[in-house]
Motif scaffolding. Structure first.
Motif, short mmCIF file in Angstrom:
data_model
loop_
_atom_site.label_atom_id
_atom_site.label_comp_id
_atom_site.label_asym_id
_atom_site.label_seq_id
_atom_site.Cartn_x
_atom_site.Cartn_y
_atom_site.Cartn_z
N MET A 177 0.83 -1.20 0.00
CA MET A 177 0.00 0.00 0.00
C MET A 177 0.87 1.26 0.00
SD MET A 177 -3.34 -0.43 0.17
CE MET A 177 -4.61 0.78 -0.20
N ALA A 198 -1.26 6.42 -1.70
CA ALA A 198 -1.48 5.00 -1.44
C ALA A 198 -1.42 4.21 -2.75
CB ALA A 198 -2.84 4.81 -0.76
N LEU A 199 -0.72 3.08 -2.72
CA LEU A 199 -0.59 2.21 -3.89
C LEU A 199 -1.78 1.25 -3.89
CD1 LEU A 199 3.20 1.36 -3.47
CD2 LEU A 199 2.19 3.22 -4.82
N ARG A 200 -2.76 1.56 -4.71
CA ARG A 200 -3.98 0.77 -4.72
C ARG A 200 -3.94 -0.30 -5.81
NH1 ARG A 200 -8.67 5.06 -3.40
NH2 ARG A 200 -9.87 3.47 -4.49
N ARG A 201 -4.95 -1.15 -5.83
CA ARG A 201 -5.01 -2.20 -6.84
C ARG A 201 -5.74 -1.72 -8.10
NH1 ARG A 201 -6.62 -7.66 -3.36
NH2 ARG A 201 -4.69 -7.74 -2.15
N ASP A 202 -6.42 -0.61 -8.00
CA ASP A 202 -7.31 -0.22 -9.10
C ASP A 202 -6.71 0.85 -10.02
OD1 ASP A 202 -7.40 1.94 -7.42
OD2 ASP A 202 -9.56 1.83 -7.01
N ALA A 256 -0.29 -1.62 -7.09
CA ALA A 256 0.61 -2.58 -6.43
C ALA A 256 -0.19 -3.52 -5.56
CB ALA A 256 1.64 -1.85 -5.57
N LEU A 257 0.37 -4.72 -5.34
CA LEU A 257 -0.11 -5.63 -4.30
C LEU A 257 1.03 -6.56 -3.93
CD1 LEU A 257 -0.47 -8.28 -6.05
CD2 LEU A 257 -2.89 -7.84 -5.99
N ASP A 258 0.84 -7.33 -2.87
CA ASP A 258 1.88 -8.29 -2.51
C ASP A 258 1.45 -9.69 -2.89
OD1 ASP A 258 -0.04 -8.46 -0.40
OD2 ASP A 258 1.47 -9.36 0.89
N ARG A 281 -9.66 -5.15 -10.65
CA ARG A 281 -10.04 -3.87 -10.05
C ARG A 281 -9.69 -2.70 -10.98
NH1 ARG A 281 -11.91 -3.98 -4.81
NH2 ARG A 281 -11.35 -1.80 -4.54
#
Lengths: 333, 333
Positions: free
Chosen positions: B80, B144-148, B213-215, B230
């Motif tokens: 995030m 914030a590093l979001r998924r969408d 981004a995501l992990d 997303r």
């Protein structure tokens, strides 16, 4: 059990969450939810874990369990004078049971919606049934009802009645004959055990009035001691003044005392406030629609090095030496 | 098991917590902790539950388990772009085991202290071993590093190497002969499984650079799809470009692909960024002391109604049809 079945559970809760209040910057579906307290306030945060066999029986009604899982967490917010805001739910279960989850979610979201509290994230996994909620509320830092604020000469107050949940457990366990109670009484005891009401409105009304507060989860005797230890004070409690329901009054006096003083699972508030606030406290109770009862007073430690303690007495002011067993939840061992 | 033994566990963690960073307004010991994000920022919040037999083997080294319990949560903050701040821990175990708890706490607090992350509350109870952490970090809302946020023409990047944890699990399960690897390789695979490193520094360095981004917890294939769903985008991935360790390279090519694309338990970051940011991303990786590798590109959906998908190809640009099994953790069923 495949991962995808658990993804389905997550989606099930996420869909329900979307229909509720939206109080976070970013909710379910990302790596993290994003949350900020209301302007000028801080977030009150509490976590509780409920385990089958310990906090509830395998036979529990899942609707009630959904209610109680959130209620015990909201009760921590109430005890802090915080306004509910959001929560996360982590859930382990051996296999997804659709009807069970549906009913659990009904109970959970019914309570969440009443308090405008948004599900913002969580986790589901396979494992022995375990429910872990972390709850968030708003509170102005200075108004938070802490455990360390009790002062000499404070009154000790308690909300509602104590001992009902423990009395219900005694019925389930056959500790006392169930025909001691009529049907209405049995239902009201069971209701206290299954669907405790978090005292949110009272907590909010006590901001600026109470010097200290906590919620009764392990029993009055043990929990009041937490206030005394953190405030470095003693207390003197009139055991006959501790409020109890008509149903609990049907028990022998010894059992009444065990239930009200060491029963636990009550989720009522214990709080202390100066005698000058008595009228305001009565008003706060009336506005929050819950009885508030004075049960004792706070006094200074005789020597600074002493351990805080509770002196128990009865209505005739005779000192009592009580042997209280702490609440052992559903622990049969 | 008496309640008091579990109170002792709580006091044990509380004492440890007091020696660590103090970043909350009010920490352990009250009904709630009080926490506020850094000025102008919001709190990133994530919850993960770890269950014995599913997320770790009963034989796990408790020091490593303490590390991993917090690491998988910190990894969500990294994904995030959030800076670690505080966490709560709820722990169920059948009986307090002193040496086990001591080692678990050592591993947990060693990682917490490295990232200046304060234990602010929690719960301990008797029950089948279960660890539930809720973690809090600071992030400016817009950063914030979001998924969408993935956009057409973005590069797809991944940090570190993928597949090591899954390869270690394969060794434990006897899926491939352990003499395929030398001792150093076996140790490094086991390290990846036991002590994943949350990519906090990289997450912070990617603020303002990465679009999404995501992990990677369940495997690249499944997790990248979360970004695509997303963001309503497709991706084209070069399976031969996916970074892997020398140890993983010793596996047959099919097994390499299973491990790197669908292995899971990696806790590396997948992120997307515009081609104009390539140099800056390389710099970010260098500053964060972790390799960053381009593995593909984001493309638009052909029709708005289409489901997002990943097109796999190899180094020769030949399209691949892969049958990937999602990561099933330690699930033997």
């Amino acid at each position: 059990m495949s991962l995808s079945e658990f993804s389905l559970i997550e989606r099930f809760f996420a869909r329900r969450a979307e229909r509720g209040p939206q109080r976070a910057v970013l909710g379910i579906g990302d790596d993290c939810a994003l949350l900020a307290p209301a302007p000028g306030q801080v977030l009150a945060v509490s976590t509780d874990m409920l385990v089958e066999g310990r906090h509830f029986l395998p036979s529990v009604d899942p609707y009630c369990l959904g209610h109680k899982t959130l209620a015990v967490n909201l009760s921590d917010l109430a005890a802090m004078g915080a306004k509910p805001r959001a929560f996360t739910l982590a859930l382990a279960m051996e296999a997804p049971r659709e009807a069970w989850l549906e009913a659990f979610a009904e109970g959970l979201f019914a309570l969440a919606d009443r308090f405008d509290c948004q599900l913002i994230g969580g986790d589901t996994t396979r494992g022995p049934l375990n429910l872990c909620v972390t709850v968030f509320g708003d509170v102005p830092t200075q108004a938070a009802l802490r455990r360390d604020g009790a002062r000499e000469h404070d009154d000790v107050w308690v909300s509602g009645t104590l001992g009902d949940a423990r009395a219900a457990l005694g019925v389930l366990r056959g500790e006392w004959p169930s025909n001691l109670f009529d049907e209405r009484e049995l239902a009201s005891l069971q209701h206290a055990l299954d669907k405790p009401e978090p005292r949110i409105a009272l907590g909010l009304a006590l901001r600026g009035l109470a010097h200290s507060a906590l919620d009764v989860s392990d029993g009055l005797a043990g929990d009041l001691l937490h206030i005394l230890e953190r405030s470095r004070m003693n207390a003197r409690i009139d055991v006959d003044a501790v409020p109890r329901s008509d149903a609990v009054r049907k028990l022998p006096l010894d059992a009444q005392r065990q239930c009200t003083l060491a029963g636990g699972d009550d989720y009522e508030l214990i709080f202390t406030a100066p005698p000058s606030a008595r009228e305001a406290i009565a008003d706060a109770g009336a506005r929050a629609d819950v009885a508030v009862t004075r049960i004792g007073t706070i006094s200074a430690l005789r020597h600074a090095a002493n351990e805080p303690a509770i002196a128990w007495h009865d209505a005739s002011h005779a000192q009592l030496s009580l042997t209280l067993q702490g609440f052992d939840h559903f622990d049969a061992n």
